[in-house]
Each structure stands twice: as C-alpha cells, then as structure tokens.
Design a protein around this motif. Structure first.
Motif, PDB file in Angstrom:
ATOM      1  N   UNK A   1       1.058  -0.852  -0.027  1.00  0.00           N
ATOM      2  CA  UNK A   1       0.084  -0.481  -0.214  1.00  0.00           C
ATOM      3  C   UNK A   1       0.961   1.025   0.079  1.00  0.00           C
ATOM      4  N   UNK A   2       2.002   1.137   0.504  1.00  0.00           N
ATOM      5  CA  UNK A   2       2.650   2.337   1.015  1.00  0.00           C
ATOM      6  C   UNK A   2       4.079   2.260   0.072  1.00  0.00           C
ATOM      7  N   UNK A   3       4.451   3.507  -0.356  1.00  0.00           N
ATOM      8  CA  UNK A   3       5.841   3.000  -1.117  1.00  0.00           C
ATOM      9  C   UNK A   3       7.657   2.800  -0.391  1.00  0.00           C
ATOM     10  N   UNK A   4       7.868   2.035  -0.113  1.00  0.00           N
ATOM     11  CA  UNK A   4       9.516   2.051   0.359  1.00  0.00           C
ATOM     12  C   UNK A   4      10.474   3.399  -0.372  1.00  0.00           C
ATOM     13  N   UNK A   5      10.311   4.225   0.468  1.00  0.00           N
ATOM     14  CA  UNK A   5      12.300   4.831   0.410  1.00  0.00           C
ATOM     15  C   UNK A   5      13.427   4.872   1.072  1.00  0.00           C
ATOM     16  N   UNK A   6      14.244   5.047   0.185  1.00  0.00           N
ATOM     17  CA  UNK A   6      15.771   4.837   1.020  1.00  0.00           C
ATOM     18  C   UNK A   6      16.519   6.402   0.919  1.00  0.00           C
TER      19      UNK A   6
ATOM     20  N   UNK B   1      21.212  16.476  18.629  1.00  0.00           N
ATOM     21  CA  UNK B   1      21.730  16.533  16.741  1.00  0.00           C
ATOM     22  C   UNK B   1      20.263  15.983  16.618  1.00  0.00           C
ATOM     23  N   UNK B   2      20.127  16.063  15.149  1.00  0.00           N
ATOM     24  CA  UNK B   2      19.122  15.335  14.891  1.00  0.00           C
ATOM     25  C   UNK B   2      19.893  15.617  13.389  1.00  0.00           C
ATOM     26  N   UNK B   3      18.293  14.825  12.749  1.00  0.00           N
ATOM     27  CA  UNK B   3      18.826  14.042  11.122  1.00  0.00           C
ATOM     28  C   UNK B   3      17.521  14.790  10.712  1.00  0.00           C
ATOM     29  N   UNK B   4      17.031  15.289   9.608  1.00  0.00           N
ATOM     30  CA  UNK B   4      15.360  15.660   8.910  1.00  0.00           C
ATOM     31  C   UNK B   4      15.461  14.919   7.776  1.00  0.00           C
ATOM     32  N   UNK B   5      14.238  14.435   7.601  1.00  0.00           N
ATOM     33  CA  UNK B   5      13.459  14.215   6.705  1.00  0.00           C
ATOM     34  C   UNK B   5      12.416  14.718   6.118  1.00  0.00           C
TER      35      UNK B   5
ATOM     36  N   UNK C   1      30.303   9.548  18.297  1.00  0.00           N
ATOM     37  CA  UNK C   1      30.760   9.483  16.843  1.00  0.00           C
ATOM     38  C   UNK C   1      29.672   8.611  16.655  1.00  0.00           C
ATOM     39  N   UNK C   2      28.825   8.758  15.205  1.00  0.00           N
ATOM     40  CA  UNK C   2      28.071   8.049  14.319  1.00  0.00           C
ATOM     41  C   UNK C   2      28.227   7.953  13.494  1.00  0.00           C
ATOM     42  N   UNK C   3      28.275   6.680  12.633  1.00  0.00           N
ATOM     43  CA  UNK C   3      28.518   6.147  11.596  1.00  0.00           C
ATOM     44  C   UNK C   3      26.994   5.485  11.097  1.00  0.00           C
ATOM     45  N   UNK C   4      27.177   6.415   9.860  1.00  0.00           N
ATOM     46  CA  UNK C   4      24.651   6.272   9.387  1.00  0.00           C
ATOM     47  C   UNK C   4      25.669   5.790   8.131  1.00  0.00           C
ATOM     48  N   UNK C   5      24.539   4.335   8.019  1.00  0.00           N
ATOM     49  CA  UNK C   5      24.111   3.610   6.311  1.00  0.00           C
ATOM     50  C   UNK C   5      22.707   4.234   6.345  1.00  0.00           C
ATOM     51  N   UNK C   6      21.840   3.584   5.849  1.00  0.00           N
ATOM     52  CA  UNK C   6      20.697   3.752   4.660  1.00  0.00           C
ATOM     53  C   UNK C   6      19.404   4.168   5.943  1.00  0.00           C
ATOM     54  N   UNK C   7      18.997   4.915   5.338  1.00  0.00           N
ATOM     55  CA  UNK C   7      18.043   5.026   6.426  1.00  0.00           C
ATOM     56  C   UNK C   7      16.693   4.568   4.681  1.00  0.00           C
ATOM     57  N   UNK C   8      15.866   3.399   6.384  1.00  0.00           N
ATOM     58  CA  UNK C   8      14.559   2.827   5.349  1.00  0.00           C
ATOM     59  C   UNK C   8      13.685   3.462   5.779  1.00  0.00           C
ATOM     60  N   UNK C   9      12.094   3.198   4.783  1.00  0.00           N
ATOM     61  CA  UNK C   9      11.178   4.021   5.271  1.00  0.00           C
ATOM     62  C   UNK C   9      10.590   3.109   4.687  1.00  0.00           C
ATOM     63  N   UNK C  10       9.140   2.478   5.826  1.00  0.00           N
ATOM     64  CA  UNK C  10       8.550   1.271   4.518  1.00  0.00           C
ATOM     65  C   UNK C  10       8.925  -0.057   4.324  1.00  0.00           C
ATOM     66  N   UNK C  11       9.894  -0.368   5.620  1.00  0.00           N
ATOM     67  CA  UNK C  11      10.439  -1.535   4.718  1.00  0.00           C
ATOM     68  C   UNK C  11       9.795  -2.520   4.676  1.00  0.00           C
TER      69      UNK C  11
END
Length: 200
Positions: A39-44, A70-74, A149-159
């Motif tokens: 139903x919903x679109x998956x986004x990365x 700290x913040x990360x904004x989509x 200290x942070x290291x980020x990979x992928x962010x996935x919505x509606x996986x």
C-alpha cells in the motif's frame, strides 16, 4: 509415576500452545508488513542527502555530535509506517527518538514521538514504528551524548520484511518460550486439579 506422566503431558501441551501462538503472531505481523509494503511506497535515504543539525563530519564516514541533541531531518517523506536505519557508534547512543510532523506549521511535540529500538541480533540496526501517517517532516535524534561519534548507513521508510524475519528464533524468544510455557503449564495444572476435586 502417574503424576509425572500427567505433568509431562501438561508441559507438552503448554509448549505446543506457545509455539502455535508464536506462529499466529508471526504470520499476523508478516501479513501486516506485506499489506503496508503493497500500500505504501518504500523509500531509502543516505545521510549525505539529508539535513542535519549538531552533527559534524570528521573522517572515515563518522559524524560527531556537537551538542547533546543532534538531529537528522527527512523533509516531505509522505506516508510513513516505519523507519529503519543503520548506525555505528563509539558510545552507546542512549535514547533514540523519532519525532514527526503531520502539518508543516506545527511544532515537534511529545505526542508525535516514538522510540527507535535496536533490532534483536543486529545491534547497529534501529527501527521505529509509526501508525501509517502522512508526514511532512521526520526528525531522528540519534544520540543524547555530546561528542559521540556516529557512522550512518541507509535510512529506510516502509521496509518490506520477508516471512523468515518474523520466524527467527532469538535468545529473547527462547526465554519467552520458557516463561510462557511454565505459566501456561501452571494454569492448566491448576484447572485440572480444580476439575479433579470437583469430581471427587
């Protein structure tokens, strides 16, 4: 001997009940996930495509928190039911919160907030569930510690999650099996004892 056989039979029934409940719950979660994916679109997203605040890039893919918030904004993610992301860290990040706005004019608030928790067996993967809302802005607060200290990979919505991910047996599930089997076994045994006394 008869009592031991009865106890063994009760335990066997209890274990089977727990297994059946686990399978029913797993299948329900799988079909819920499948319907969400359909139903919903998956986004990365990757971190370099997102807006950040109080996160300073240092080297080797790592960012350092320059304050304790700290913040990360989509921006404009649309319909969101869940968010999953990968994050390595030097110091355990503490509470990881996800805030969201359903209206661009509103402020972030505690009512529109969920916690992102580590996924069992994958300590660097975090996931938060949101009740499938149309979101204008999503904010991830990845740590509460300045200097982390942070290291980020992928962010996935509606996986979309395959069925086997819901059937994975983890130490936590094994512990729940043992506890629930013992509880159900005690309840069944108590019921049998009451029935036997009433029939005497």
């Amino acid at each position: 001997m008869i009592k031991k056989i009865k106890d063994a039979q009760i335990l066997f029934i209890s274990i089977n009940i727990v297994i059946i409940l686990f399978l029913i719950g797993s299948l329900e979660n799988y079909f819920n996930s499948k319907s969400i994916f359909e139903k919903y679109v998956s986004k990365t997203y990757m971190i370099d495509s997102l807006e950040t605040d109080a996160l300073k890039y240092i080297d080797d893919g790592y960012y350092q928190a320059t304050d304790n918030d700290p913040k990360i904004i989509i921006k404009n993610p649309g319909e969101v039911c869940s968010i999953k992301f990968y994050m390595e860290y030097y110091t355990y990040p503490g509470e990881i919160m996800v805030y969201f706005k359903t209206d661009s004019n509103q402020e972030y608030n505690e009512k529109n907030r969920v916690w992102a928790n580590p996924i069992e067996g994958s300590p660097h993967w975090f996931k938060a569930k949101i009740d499938c809302k149309n979101i204008s802005e999503l904010r991830i607060d990845p740590t509460i510690y300045r200097g982390n200290k942070l290291k980020f990979g992928v962010f996935v919505l509606n996986e979309y999650e395959p069925l086997n991910s819901f059937l994975t047996i983890t130490p936590d599930i094994v512990l729940k099996f043992i506890i629930y089997s013992g509880v159900i076994s005690s309840i069944i045994k108590l019921v049998f004892e009451i029935l036997i006394k009433n029939n005497e």
